[in-house]
Design an enzyme around this catalytic site. Structure first.
Site, PDB file in Angstrom:
ATOM      1  N   GLU A  99       0.800  -1.233   0.000  1.00  0.00           N
ATOM      2  CA  GLU A  99       0.000   0.000   0.000  1.00  0.00           C
ATOM      3  C   GLU A  99       0.835   1.288   0.000  1.00  0.00           C
ATOM      4  O   GLU A  99       0.312   2.351   0.361  1.00  0.00           O
ATOM      5  CB  GLU A  99      -0.941   0.036   1.224  1.00  0.00           C
ATOM      6  CG  GLU A  99      -1.901  -1.132   1.272  1.00  0.00           C
ATOM      7  CD  GLU A  99      -2.931  -0.984   2.406  1.00  0.00           C
ATOM      8  OE1 GLU A  99      -3.622   0.051   2.461  1.00  0.00           O
ATOM      9  OE2 GLU A  99      -3.034  -1.901   3.221  1.00  0.00           O
ATOM     10  N   TYR A 115     -12.051   1.684  21.584  1.00  0.00           N
ATOM     11  CA  TYR A 115     -11.694   0.786  22.664  1.00  0.00           C
ATOM     12  C   TYR A 115     -12.909  -0.102  22.917  1.00  0.00           C
ATOM     13  O   TYR A 115     -13.981   0.442  23.197  1.00  0.00           O
ATOM     14  CB  TYR A 115     -11.318   1.525  23.947  1.00  0.00           C
ATOM     15  CG  TYR A 115     -10.706   0.574  24.942  1.00  0.00           C
ATOM     16  CD1 TYR A 115      -9.394   0.131  24.776  1.00  0.00           C
ATOM     17  CD2 TYR A 115     -11.444   0.063  26.016  1.00  0.00           C
ATOM     18  CE1 TYR A 115      -8.830  -0.764  25.654  1.00  0.00           C
ATOM     19  CE2 TYR A 115     -10.867  -0.839  26.897  1.00  0.00           C
ATOM     20  CZ  TYR A 115      -9.572  -1.242  26.713  1.00  0.00           C
ATOM     21  OH  TYR A 115      -8.998  -2.143  27.577  1.00  0.00           O
ATOM     22  N   PRO A 163     -10.132  -1.860  20.401  1.00  0.00           N
ATOM     23  CA  PRO A 163      -9.836  -1.727  18.979  1.00  0.00           C
ATOM     24  C   PRO A 163      -9.994  -3.090  18.298  1.00  0.00           C
ATOM     25  O   PRO A 163     -10.088  -4.106  18.988  1.00  0.00           O
ATOM     26  CB  PRO A 163      -8.362  -1.321  18.985  1.00  0.00           C
ATOM     27  CG  PRO A 163      -7.805  -1.981  20.204  1.00  0.00           C
ATOM     28  CD  PRO A 163      -8.929  -1.944  21.228  1.00  0.00           C
ATOM     29  N   SER A 164     -10.000  -3.108  16.969  1.00  0.00           N
ATOM     30  CA  SER A 164     -10.081  -4.428  16.319  1.00  0.00           C
ATOM     31  C   SER A 164      -8.693  -5.042  16.126  1.00  0.00           C
ATOM     32  O   SER A 164      -8.602  -6.235  15.848  1.00  0.00           O
ATOM     33  CB  SER A 164     -10.874  -4.359  15.015  1.00  0.00           C
ATOM     34  OG  SER A 164     -10.429  -3.304  14.227  1.00  0.00           O
ATOM     35  N   TYR A 165      -7.611  -4.277  16.311  1.00  0.00           N
ATOM     36  CA  TYR A 165      -6.249  -4.851  16.353  1.00  0.00           C
ATOM     37  C   TYR A 165      -5.413  -3.996  17.289  1.00  0.00           C
ATOM     38  O   TYR A 165      -5.643  -2.785  17.422  1.00  0.00           O
ATOM     39  CB  TYR A 165      -5.620  -4.950  14.950  1.00  0.00           C
ATOM     40  CG  TYR A 165      -5.703  -3.682  14.133  1.00  0.00           C
ATOM     41  CD1 TYR A 165      -6.853  -3.377  13.420  1.00  0.00           C
ATOM     42  CD2 TYR A 165      -4.641  -2.776  14.086  1.00  0.00           C
ATOM     43  CE1 TYR A 165      -6.950  -2.200  12.684  1.00  0.00           C
ATOM     44  CE2 TYR A 165      -4.731  -1.597  13.354  1.00  0.00           C
ATOM     45  CZ  TYR A 165      -5.884  -1.322  12.664  1.00  0.00           C
ATOM     46  OH  TYR A 165      -5.992  -0.153  11.950  1.00  0.00           O
ATOM     47  N   HIS A 225      -3.887   2.996  16.606  1.00  0.00           N
ATOM     48  CA  HIS A 225      -4.313   3.663  15.373  1.00  0.00           C
ATOM     49  C   HIS A 225      -5.466   4.603  15.686  1.00  0.00           C
ATOM     50  O   HIS A 225      -6.171   4.442  16.677  1.00  0.00           O
ATOM     51  CB  HIS A 225      -4.699   2.633  14.304  1.00  0.00           C
ATOM     52  CG  HIS A 225      -5.787   1.682  14.728  1.00  0.00           C
ATOM     53  ND1 HIS A 225      -5.549   0.605  15.566  1.00  0.00           N
ATOM     54  CD2 HIS A 225      -7.104   1.649  14.446  1.00  0.00           C
ATOM     55  CE1 HIS A 225      -6.688  -0.056  15.759  1.00  0.00           C
ATOM     56  NE2 HIS A 225      -7.644   0.565  15.094  1.00  0.00           N
ATOM     57  N   VAL A 226      -5.602   5.605  14.807  1.00  0.00           N
ATOM     58  CA  VAL A 226      -6.618   6.648  15.004  1.00  0.00           C
ATOM     59  C   VAL A 226      -7.480   6.736  13.749  1.00  0.00           C
ATOM     60  O   VAL A 226      -6.967   6.691  12.629  1.00  0.00           O
ATOM     61  CB  VAL A 226      -5.936   8.010  15.288  1.00  0.00           C
ATOM     62  CG1 VAL A 226      -6.967   9.132  15.396  1.00  0.00           C
ATOM     63  CG2 VAL A 226      -5.100   7.938  16.576  1.00  0.00           C
ATOM     64  N   HIS A 227      -8.801   6.839  13.950  1.00  0.00           N
ATOM     65  CA  HIS A 227      -9.760   6.919  12.850  1.00  0.00           C
ATOM     66  C   HIS A 227     -10.078   8.376  12.504  1.00  0.00           C
ATOM     67  O   HIS A 227     -10.281   9.186  13.412  1.00  0.00           O
ATOM     68  CB  HIS A 227     -11.076   6.229  13.231  1.00  0.00           C
ATOM     69  CG  HIS A 227     -10.901   4.799  13.670  1.00  0.00           C
ATOM     70  ND1 HIS A 227     -11.287   3.735  12.884  1.00  0.00           N
ATOM     71  CD2 HIS A 227     -10.376   4.261  14.796  1.00  0.00           C
ATOM     72  CE1 HIS A 227     -11.011   2.604  13.522  1.00  0.00           C
ATOM     73  NE2 HIS A 227     -10.460   2.898  14.690  1.00  0.00           N
ATOM     74  N   LYS A 261     -12.519   0.439   4.022  1.00  0.00           N
ATOM     75  CA  LYS A 261     -13.968   0.593   3.815  1.00  0.00           C
ATOM     76  C   LYS A 261     -14.314   1.771   2.910  1.00  0.00           C
ATOM     77  O   LYS A 261     -15.431   1.886   2.432  1.00  0.00           O
ATOM     78  CB  LYS A 261     -14.674   0.784   5.170  1.00  0.00           C
ATOM     79  CG  LYS A 261     -14.701  -0.467   6.023  1.00  0.00           C
ATOM     80  CD  LYS A 261     -15.534  -0.296   7.293  1.00  0.00           C
ATOM     81  CE  LYS A 261     -14.796   0.437   8.382  1.00  0.00           C
ATOM     82  NZ  LYS A 261     -13.575  -0.226   8.887  1.00  0.00           N
TER      83      LYS A 261
END
Lengths: 309, 309
Positions: free
Chosen positions: A157, A241, A243-245, A249-251, A179
Site C-alpha cells: 500500500e 476501545y 480496537p479491532s487490532y 491507530h486513530v480513525h 472501507k
C-alpha cells in the site's frame, strides 16, 4: 438443506418461491433503525424442509407521494397529545407501503449464520479488569498485525499513503481505510497507524505519548484538508476501545457520515484523550472504560468466567 | 406563524389536527436509511396559513406479525431472479403497515430550522467559550419546556410514567421517548427527566448532583428490567451535549439499537459522567467539550462572531 429429498413436483432454484406459505423458523436479526428484518423461513408443503433466508425492508418515502399518503390513509389513531406535539398511527393503503423482499433459496447454514444477530453485552472494565482479564487475553492471542507492519515498512500500500511522519517515536502513517472507496467525500475514512510498535491501545497511553497524539491530530487534519479539501472542523477523529487490532491507530471520518463504530460505547475523541492525559498522565491506567462485546467473542467468556458480567 | 389571523373556527393547539388535508410546503429532510421524512406542511382551509412540521417514520417489523405479513400481502411483484437470489415488491394490507406520524403544530421558524438538513461543524467548547458564548445564548433563547413541566406535574402523559422518584432534589420521572412506539424492545428508548428545574445541562453538573445521577442510573436500570425485562447490561445510558432542551435529562436506549444521537461527538455515558465528577467536582466547569452544530444553528453564528470557528 440443499435441493431436498421431497418426491414429486419440488421446484428448483429457478421457480417462483411460494412466499405466501412461508413459515417463520427464526428471526435472525432485525434492524429497528433501518426497518429491516432478516428471517430464517421455510416453505411448507411440497417444498419440504429446505431453508430460506428472507430479507424484508421497508422502503424510503418518496417526496411526490407524501400528500397522497396523508390524504388516502385508511385509518388514523391519535396516540398522544401534549402542548404543540401530537403523535398518530397512520395506516396507508397497500399501494403506498411497499416492502422490498429479498429471498435466498435454498439457503445453507453459512447464509443463516451471516444474518444471525449476536446478543451484545456492555462491559465496564476497571483497570484491575484490564490487568487481570483483558491484557492476559490479548497476550494469549496471536492475531497477526503483519499487514500493519507491511504498510509501515512500505512493503504494501505504499502508493496509498496520504501523509507520513517517519519519526520512530512520534511518527505515523496516514492511509485510506479499506472501507472507503475514495469515490466520494461524504463517507471519507482514513486511518493513522503509529510507527512505534509498543502501544497496544488507549490503555497504554500516558503523557509520554502526547507529542505523538498531537502530531496525529495536527498533521492528520492538515494532510486531509490539503489532499481532499475537507477542513478539520468536518472531521471526527477518534480511537476505538476495544480496537479491532492491538497496534495503536486513530480513525478519521467525515463528520456528516454516520460511520459504524462511532458510538459512545466504542469511540474516544482524540482531543478528549489528549486533554485527559494533560490532566492526569495515568488517566487511562485508572479509569473504568465501557465497551460492548458480542455473545460469540472469546473476551466475553473471560469476563463471564471472572464473574464480571 | 402562531395561532394566526383566520376568522371564525380556527382551533387552538388542543384540537385534533386535520392531517388529511395537509399541503406539503417543503420536504425539510429525509432519511433513506431510517425510512423517515420531515415535512413542512400547512393545513388548508379554515386553519389559515399557520405552519406545521410532520415527521413520518415507517415502523420496525414486529416478529409475531411477519408470517401474517407474508400471507396477507395484497400484491406481490417479482423484480429480479438470479440463481438462489430473488427480489420482490410486496404490498401489505393497511393494518400491517403503520406509519408513526408526529405533528408539531403550530410550528415556529425555529421548529422548521431544527428539522431542515444542514452542513455540520465541529465545535470544541472550552469553559470560557461556555461562559462567554453558549450560556448567554441559552439565556437569551426562550424555547418553551412547558411539555417537560406538564409531565413532572402530571398534566400530561401521566399514564405513560414507567418510574418516578418524587424527591425534589434527587428525584426524576422515567417515560418512554416520543420516538419509541413500545411495540418492540429492540428500539427501546426512554428518557429520565429530573424533578429539579435548575440544571440546564452537563455543564452545570458538580459532585452535588451525584446522588441524583446515581439514582437515575440505578433506579432507571431496575425499572426497565422490571417492566420490560431488559437487563442493565443491554442498555446504553447517556446524556447529550448540546442537549435539544435545557432541562437535565438522561437517555436510555437498547444497546443493540443504533439510535440517532449516540455518536461520540454528542453522547456522554452516565457512568463516565459520574466517574468524572467523583474524580473532580468541577470537571465539567474545566474541560473542553466537543459537539457538532448545523450551519443554520444560531449558536454556530455566535461562535463564528467570536472567532472560535
Amino acid at each position: 438443506a440443499g435441493a431436498g429429498a421431497g418426491a414429486g413436483a419440488e421446484p428448483g432454484p429457478g421457480a417462483p418461491f411460494p412466499l405466501s406459505s412461508v413459515r417463520l423458523r427464526r428471526l435472525l436479526r432485525d434492524s429497528a433503525r433501518e426497518k429491516a428484518a432478516f428471517v430464517h423461513g421455510g416453505p411448507s408443503g411440497l417444498w419440504g424442509d429446505t431453508d430460506a433466508v428472507l430479507i424484508l425492508e421497508k422502503t424510503p418515502f418518496q417526496e411526490e407521494k407524501i400528500e397522497e399518503l396523508l390524504r388516502k390513509h385508511t385509518k388514523l389513531e391519535l396516540q398522544m397529545a401534549n402542548d404543540i406535539y401530537s403523535t398518530y398511527r397512520l395506516y396507508p393503503p397497500p399501494e403506498l407501503s411497499e416492502i422490498k423482499t429479498t429471498v435466498v433459496y435454498p439457503a445453507t447454514e453459512k447464509h443463516l449464520q451471516k444474518y444471525l444477530r449476536q446478543e451484545v453485552h456492555l462491559i465496564r472494565e476497571s483497570w484491575e479488569d484490564y490487568k487481570n482479564i483483558t491484557l492476559p487475553f490479548i497476550q494469549s492471542q496471536s492475531f497477526s498485525i503483519q499487514w500493519v507492519y507491511n504498510i509501515l515498512e512500505k512493503k504494501a500500500e505504499a502508493d496509498r499513503i496520504i501523509h507520513e511522519n517517519q519519526d520512530p517515536s512520534n511518527g505515523f502513517v496516514l492511509v485510506p481505510d479499506f472501507k472507503w472507496n475514495q469515490n466520494q467525500l461524504y463517507d471519507l475514512y482514513l486511518i493513522a497507524l503509529v510507527q512505534r510498535r509498543d502501544v497496544k491501545s488507549l490503555r497504554d497511553l500516558t503523557a509520554e505519548h502526547l507529542p505523538l497524539l498531537k502530531n496525529i491530530l495536527q498533521e492528520g487534519k492538515e494532510a486531509i484538508a490539503k489532499r481532499f479539501g475537507v477542513p478539520g472542523s468536518q472531521l471526527r477523529i477518534y480511537l476505538h476501545y476495544q480496537p479491532s487490532y492491538y497496534h495503536l491507530h486513530v480513525h478519521f471520518t467525515a463528520l456528516g457520515y454516520d460511520a459504524p463504530g462511532t458510538s459512545v460505547e466504542r469511540a474516544h475523541l482524540l482531543a478528549d484523550v489528549i486533554d485527559n492525559l494533560v490532566l492526569d498522565s495515568s488517566y487511562y491506567q485508572k479509569r473504568a472504560l465501557t465497551f460492548a462485546l458480542r455473545a460469540d467473542e472469546p473476551l466475553l467468556k473471560k469476563f463471564q468466567e471472572a464473574g464480571r458480567v
